[in-house]
Design an enzyme around this catalytic site. Structure first.
Site: not given
Ligand code: NAD
Length: 489
Positions: A227-229, A232, A250
């Protein structure tokens, strides 16, 4: 624009854990039409984890060959339902049917790739050791793993975690994106129909709160996230004091594609368009920044714009087939429009405007904007069809510009000599570095992951086996045999 992490995607929300027995609903809409495609109650996360925990030991105790056979049956279930699954993906994400079919093919292919990868990356080994003993290296599953999926490839991307996790002997609690639960549920049913119980491979419905509840749950042994930073980083922070839990992240990218000396401008332009606009730019690997040599600028930009002008964007089942569909929802389309206006009002020069033909639906045209003159270009992932163009004079400047990001997922060089590529490869910071290939479409038989804010050094793809099991080293002898050789009275 958010200068911390991803611009338009990723809630990264940190709300309290989902209430037990919550009756809230998740509703999924088709981006192309706005109609409802799925509705369901938010799952009880605690109950789901307990169920998985109870089922896990028996699954881990199955012979590896049995687990592999069941995964092959899963691939057959997907084959039987391929058209139905592709249709659901196309409706739920808005991507064209041809692309949804390709996603289903990847789901099927993942099984054989993961079986090979498991044998190669986490094989059992026996080495000779002292006194005719044996030194064995074997791998064990972690236990119960949470898989958190993104919306953009709602079947293939979770599957890249789920299949290797199951082969290794883990139980999985799978929470698809709240924007793609219909696809997630259908995928889970294929596992269950293949004979992998709904306790070992469990679908749960929920949004960020349920994701958070899974991450925080004591009985979860690890989190496999795509997913998105922003999200994360939230998960990473949450697990900072839990080194006992495996955590594979990821995340997104702000990926550069550099165009250097080449007589093949038309091919270069096709690679740029493929990289920037496939999946309406909703790929973690999409090229966000086209970095181009000054002397080629006019020719390359002219060709890229001409090709982008010809791209059909439309609904998934339109005829002729569109190149790209809508973005995932109106909020994403609003965010991208705001981002484009921000770039324009801070020194960007539009080469091709972002057009939204119908304010009520999230269809966006491909857009190109020259941001060379912008002083502080926001280092964010604009998760949609917006390509920035930056003009440079020499290769050192191009490489510095490519590295001018905290992300590091993919970088491509198009054109240039072998020496240029050697320099590019050696100095550019990314987990995937390509030459005369698009940034999108990573090979499934290779590791897939990034550095910087793109991942936490646990690449997925062929290396997913590594984070799905841990190695156990055993010194072994059939009989005890020992004497104290020194220091005795
Ligand atoms: P997202 O981060 O919004 O959501 C991903 C998942 O995390 C969803 O299931 C969501 O419900 C859950 N979640 C959200 N907040 C959470 C929290 N606080 N705690 C736990 N879970 C939480 O991502 P998205 O918008 O669905 O997907 C697009 C993003 O994914 C882009 O940034 C894209 O680059 C990235 N992506 C990366 C890869 C890769 O392999 N590196 C592949 C595809 C997509």
């Amino acid at each position: 624009m958010d200068a911390v992490a991803t611009g338009t995607s990723g809630t990264g929300s940190d709300r309290g854990p989902a209430g037990k027995g919550s009756t809230a609903e998740i509703i999924s809409h088709e981006p192309a039409t706005g109609s409802e495609i799925w509705r369901g109650k938010v799952s009880d996360i605690d109950e789901a984890v307990k169920r998985a925990r109870r089922a896990w030991p028996a699954w881990a105790a199955q012979p590896l060959s049995t687990r592999m056979e069941l995964l092959r049956r899963f691939a057959n279930e997907v084959r039987k339902d391929a058209e139905k699954l592709a249709t659901t993906i196309a409706r739920e994400t808005g991507k064209p049917m041809w692309e949804a079919r390709a996603e289903v093919d990847n789901v099927i292919a993942k099984v054989e790739i993961s079986i090979r990868a498991f044998a190669e990356r986490t094989a059992q080994r026996k080495l000779d050791s002292a006194m005719q003993g044996t030194l064995a290296v074997r791998h064990k599953p972690h236990g119960v793993l949470a898989v958190l999926g993104p919306f953009n490839m709602p079947a293939h991307l979770p599957n890249t975690h789920i299949v290797p996790a199951l082969i290794a002997g883990n139980a999985v609690v799978f929470k698809p994106s709240e924007k793609a639960p219909a696809t997630g549920e259908m995928l889970a049913r294929c596992f269950n129909r293949a004979g992998i119980s709904a306790a070992v491979m469990q679908f749960v419905a929920g949004g960020p709160a349920e994701g958070q509840a899974l991450v925080a749950h004591e009985d979860i042994d690890g989190v496999l996230f795509t997913g998105s930073a922003n999200t994360g980083i939230t998960i990473n922070r949450r697990l900072a004091t839990r080194p006992d839990k495996v955590c594979a992240l990821e995340m997104g990218g702000n990926n550069p594609l550099v165009v250097w000396d080449t007589p093949k401008i038309t091919d270069a332009a096709a690679l740029v368009v493929q990289s920037a606009f496939t999946s309406t730019g909703q790929r973690c690997t999409a090229a966000r920044r086209l970095i181009v040599k000054s002397s080629l600028y006019d020719a390359v930009v002219h060709e890229v714009k001409a090709l982008a002008d010809r791209l059909i964007f439309g609904a998934p089942f339109d005829e002729p087939a569109p190149f790209m569909g809508p973005v995932i929802d109106n909020a994403a389309a609003d965010g991208l429009t705001e981002s484009f206006v921000y770039l324009l009002s801070h020194g960007g020069k539009a080469i091709k405007h972002l057009v939204r033909p119908d304010d009520a639906l999230p269809f966006l045209s491909p857009a190109i904007i020259d941001t060379t003159a912008m002083k502080d270009r926001p280092d964010v992932e604009l998760f949609g069809p917006i390509l920035q163009v930056i003009r440079v004079d020499d290769l050192d400047e191009a490489i510095a510009e490519a590295n001018n990001t905290r992300f590091g997922l993919v970088a491509s060089l198009v054109g240039g000599s072998p020496q240029d590529y050697n320099r590019f490869w050696a100095n550019v910071r990314a987990g995937i570095v390509n030459w005369n290939r698009p940034t999108v479409g990573p090979a499934h038989s290779a590791p897939m992951g990034g550095i910087g804010l793109s991942g936490n050094h646990r690449p997925t793809g062929y290396y997913a086996a590594d984070y799905c099991a841990y190695p156990v080293t055993s010194g072994e002898m059939e009989q005890p045999r020992a004497v104290i050789g020194v220091g005795l009275r």
